[in-house]
Design an enzyme around this catalytic site. Structure first.
Site, PDB file in Angstrom:
ATOM      1  NE  ARG A 137       1.636   9.998  11.027  1.00 61.31           N
ATOM      2  CZ  ARG A 137       1.007   9.066  10.321  1.00 61.31           C
ATOM      3  NH1 ARG A 137      -0.155   8.628  10.726  1.00 61.31           N
ATOM      4  NH2 ARG A 137       1.522   8.610   9.204  1.00 61.31           N
ATOM      5  CG  ASP A 188       3.639   0.989   9.677  1.00 59.30           C
ATOM      6  OD1 ASP A 188       3.800   1.266   8.489  1.00 59.30           O
ATOM      7  OD2 ASP A 188       3.448   1.858  10.558  1.00 59.30           O
ATOM      8  CB  CYS A 192      -3.620   9.727  12.322  1.00 60.76           C
ATOM      9  SG  CYS A 192      -2.231   9.236  13.295  1.00 60.76           S
ATOM     10  CE  LYS A 207      -1.586   1.637   4.111  1.00 66.14           C
ATOM     11  NZ  LYS A 207      -1.291   3.046   4.417  1.00 66.14           N
ATOM     12  CG  ASN A 208       2.433   2.618   3.603  1.00 62.48           C
ATOM     13  OD1 ASN A 208       1.258   2.947   3.469  1.00 62.48           O
ATOM     14  ND2 ASN A 208       2.954   2.283   4.776  1.00 62.48           N
ATOM     15  NE  ARG A 225      -6.791   4.888   5.602  1.00 63.96           N
ATOM     16  CZ  ARG A 225      -6.039   5.834   6.142  1.00 63.96           C
ATOM     17  NH1 ARG A 225      -6.293   6.274   7.355  1.00 63.96           N
ATOM     18  NH2 ARG A 225      -5.019   6.349   5.485  1.00 63.96           N
TER      19      ARG A 225
HETATM   20  C1  EPZ Z   1       4.873   6.560   6.617  1.00 66.81           C
HETATM   21  O1  EPZ Z   1       4.186   7.623   7.236  1.00 66.81           O
HETATM   22  C2  EPZ Z   1       3.869   5.440   6.498  1.00 66.81           C
HETATM   23  N1  EPZ Z   1       2.749   5.880   5.690  1.00 66.81           N
HETATM   24  C3  EPZ Z   1       3.382   5.025   7.891  1.00 66.81           C
HETATM   25  O2  EPZ Z   1       2.551   3.887   7.712  1.00 66.81           O
HETATM   26  C4  EPZ Z   1       4.583   4.603   8.734  1.00 66.81           C
HETATM   27  O3  EPZ Z   1       4.131   4.313  10.045  1.00 66.81           O
HETATM   28  C5  EPZ Z   1       5.608   5.747   8.771  1.00 66.81           C
HETATM   29  O4  EPZ Z   1       5.975   6.121   7.428  1.00 66.81           O
HETATM   30  C6  EPZ Z   1       6.884   5.361   9.525  1.00 66.81           C
HETATM   31  O5  EPZ Z   1       7.462   4.267   8.910  1.00 66.81           O
HETATM   32  C7  EPZ Z   1       2.871   5.895   4.342  1.00 66.81           C
HETATM   33  O6  EPZ Z   1       3.901   5.540   3.794  1.00 66.81           O
HETATM   34  C8  EPZ Z   1       1.669   6.352   3.569  1.00 66.81           C
HETATM   35  P1  EPZ Z   1       7.183   9.718   8.755  1.00 66.81           P
HETATM   36  P2  EPZ Z   1       4.864   9.096   7.300  1.00 66.81           P
HETATM   37  O7  EPZ Z   1       7.072  11.056   8.132  1.00 66.81           O
HETATM   38  O8  EPZ Z   1       5.641   9.354   6.062  1.00 66.81           O
HETATM   39  C9  EPZ Z   1       7.912  12.800  12.204  1.00 66.81           C
HETATM   40  C10 EPZ Z   1       0.585   2.634   7.883  1.00 66.81           C
HETATM   41  O9  EPZ Z   1       0.099   2.059   8.854  1.00 66.81           O
HETATM   42  N2  EPZ Z   1       7.655  13.867  11.220  1.00 66.81           N
HETATM   43  O10 EPZ Z   1       8.315   8.815   8.360  1.00 66.81           O
HETATM   44  O11 EPZ Z   1       3.816  10.068   7.675  1.00 66.81           O
HETATM   45  C11 EPZ Z   1       6.660  12.016  12.570  1.00 66.81           C
HETATM   46  O12 EPZ Z   1       5.940  12.668  13.597  1.00 66.81           O
HETATM   47  C12 EPZ Z   1       1.163   4.038   8.037  1.00 66.81           C
HETATM   48  O13 EPZ Z   1       0.683   2.141   6.728  1.00 66.81           O
HETATM   49  C13 EPZ Z   1       7.861  15.196  11.581  1.00 66.81           C
HETATM   50  O14 EPZ Z   1       8.237  15.491  12.720  1.00 66.81           O
HETATM   51  O15 EPZ Z   1       5.857   8.915   8.520  1.00 66.81           O
HETATM   52  C14 EPZ Z   1       7.237  10.707  13.057  1.00 66.81           C
HETATM   53  O16 EPZ Z   1       7.629  10.821  14.402  1.00 66.81           O
HETATM   54  C15 EPZ Z   1       0.910   4.568   9.428  1.00 66.81           C
HETATM   55  N3  EPZ Z   1       7.627  16.178  10.679  1.00 66.81           N
HETATM   56  C16 EPZ Z   1       8.493  10.537  12.189  1.00 66.81           C
HETATM   57  O17 EPZ Z   1       8.755  11.822  11.609  1.00 66.81           O
HETATM   58  C17 EPZ Z   1       7.220  15.895   9.392  1.00 66.81           C
HETATM   59  O18 EPZ Z   1       7.050  16.834   8.597  1.00 66.81           O
HETATM   60  C18 EPZ Z   1       8.351   9.553  11.075  1.00 66.81           C
HETATM   61  O19 EPZ Z   1       7.190   9.904  10.352  1.00 66.81           O
HETATM   62  C19 EPZ Z   1       7.029  14.539   9.036  1.00 66.81           C
HETATM   63  C20 EPZ Z   1       7.258  13.535   9.955  1.00 66.81           C
END
Ligand code: EPZ
Length: 434
Positions: free
Chosen positions: A123, A312, A118, A22-23, A404
């Site tokens: 997020r 995840d 979420c 999916k991702n 989803r």
């Molecule tokens: C991706 O989300 C995945 N979603 C998530 O999967 C997954 O949990 C996550 O990566 C971590 O592996 C998709 O790929 C669609 P991040 P993403 O930005 O990109 C912080 C699922 O269940 N952060 O890597 O949103 C954030 O708070 C979903 O399939 C900032 O601080 O995750 C977190 O602590 C849930 N500022 C860390 O980075 C930002 O601008 C990692 O988040 C962006 C992120």
């Protein structure tokens, strides 16, 4: 609204097939918008987030055709012109925010709704916006929308360091950088398999990216990208979910095959943790054979960015720990408070306590069926796993969260011996009064 009714105690057997990621698919779809022509993406899972993102992309005027039986999705970027991603759709799925990079990369401007939070907390997208500014876009906030414009209609390029290393921000910044007029560098970039596959597809489309799979991505902008025919990777999180299901719900001593797995995408820490539980684990190409042992050893884990233990899979791992002999703990270093599933699992007699940012699980207690509430995609599937090993019946409510991110989950699990029925219900009906 739908729920799952899960009858516990049915052992799993046979084979579980893994669908496309999916991702990764969501990122590949955003890349398809960068080309002025028809891009084909194969092995795309038929699930809600794919349909939602298809609708977001269609708002631009691009064509999107999804043959769900064939898992083939076609995006025709030639007809795209509208540089907007509306709140009504972005609020349903956070990855719609990739439209910021895709529209800036294709048209040099974008008006994209800020995503909501979420279930487990805020997020942020600060890295996405700060990064786009570093690449030369001007960013304003208007009525909950990010309004971004590139000077003279094309991103200049620039340098930005991600802290923390963010999957989504890495993907978004790449979307804005690959067609920039100059060069860019992303430091502390994410190197999840989703990002690596996304980079490989962009390279096939003509993008010039060095350092793929490392923390430093160097991009030389090109004038245009070409459409491509690309095959999506298998879903590493579904694969890990099924491996955990086999470990806790298979018959002791009997082997269950999880088919269509890219082992390298799971990372060594997860594989080591699986082996540490004492399961039999053998790999033959893209099939992983899992044999449930007499007792599971309690293996504590801490999640981390790739190649660390995936965040995840931490909710699912909690259920494995509940089935193990002894106590263990889980710390999530990616999302410190991603424990909304714990109160629901406690309703099923699980002794799990969140303290000091980690969850401590006491294994060896028989779980019992209950009515439990899904709160987010991966929490929901942990409730299904718990229902499969619990005594009695478990009603997992609000499974639109599950729909989803898991394709035909109940069909796959029932074909392997589980007893799961999808039932529609009225969330607001009053319970029968005694
Ligand atoms: C991706 O989300 C995945 N979603 C998530 O999967 C997954 O949990 C996550 O990566 C971590 O592996 C998709 O790929 C669609 P991040 P993403 O930005 O990109 C912080 C699922 O269940 N952060 O890597 O949103 C954030 O708070 C979903 O399939 C900032 O601080 O995750 C977190 O602590 C849930 N500022 C860390 O980075 C930002 O601008 C990692 O988040 C962006 C992120």
């Amino acid at each position: 609204m739908d729920k799952f009714v899960v009858r516990g105690g049915r052992p799993l057997y046979g084979t579980l097939d893994v669908s496309g990621s999916k991702n990764t698919a969501l990122a590949l779809m955003a890349a398809g918008l960068l080309a002025d022509g028809k891009t084909t993406i194969r092995n795309v899972p038929a699930l809600r987030d794919i349909y939602t993102f298809s609708r977001v992309i269609k708002v631009t005027g691009a064509g999107v055709e999804f043959d769900e039986a064939d898992h083939r999705l076609e995006i025709d970027g030639a007809t795209a012109s509208k540089t907007v991603a509306p709140y009504e759709l972005v609020k349903r799925m956070r990855a719609s925010f990739y439209m910021l990079g895709a529209l800036l990369g294709r048209f040099g401007k974008a008006r994209v709704s800020l995503p909501g939070g979420c279930a487990w907390g805020p997020r942020p997208v600060n890295l996405h916006m700060e990064g786009m500014e570093a690449l030369g876009a001007s960013i304003d906030l208007e009525d909950g929308y990010v309004v971004a414009t590139a000077p003279s209609g094309r991103m200049p390029g620039g340098v930005f360091e991600l802290n923390p290393s963010s999957v989504g921000a890495t993907i978004n910044l790449l979307l804005g950088a690959v067609t920039a007029s100059g060069g860019s560098r992303i430091d502390n970039a994410a190197k999840e398999p989703d990002v690596v596959d996304f980079c490989r597809m962009l390279q096939r489309m003509g993008a010039r990216i060095d350092g793929v799979g490392t923390r430093t991505l160097e991009i030389e902008g090109v004038d245009a990208l070409s459409p491509v025919d690309w095959t999506n990777s298998p879903d590493r999180i579904e694969a890990g979910t099924f491996m955990i299901a086999a470990a806790i719900a298979g018959r002791v001593g009997e082997t269950i095959s999880v088919r269509g797995v890219n082992i390298d995408h799971l990372g060594k820490p997860f594989m080591d943790a699986m082996k540490g539980t004492g399961v039999g684990l053998s790999i033959d190409g893209d099939t992983v054979a899992i044999t449930r042992p007499t007792t599971l050893k309690p293996i504590s884990v801490r999640t981390d960015v790739f190649p660390g233990f995936p965040t995840d899979l931490q909710a699912q791992w909690t259920v494995l720990l509940a089935c193990a002999e002894g106590n263990a703990r889980i710390r999530d270093t990616v999302y410190l408070d991603r424990f909304k599933h714990i109160p629901e699992l406690r309703r099923m007699n699980m002794n799990a306590i969140v303290m000091d940012g980690e969850v401590v699980v006491e294994g060896g207690r028989q779980l019992s069926g209950a009515h439990v509430m899904s709160t987010d995609l991966r929490a929901s599937v942990s409730l299904v796993l718990a229902g499969m090993v619990a005594e009695g019946e478990t009603h997992v409510l609000r499974i639109y969260h599950l729909d989803r991110g898991y394709e035909r989950l109940e069909q796959k699990l029932c074909a392997a011996g589980a007893d799961i029925r999808r039932v529609s219900y009225d969330e607001w009906a009053d319970p029968e009064m005694e």
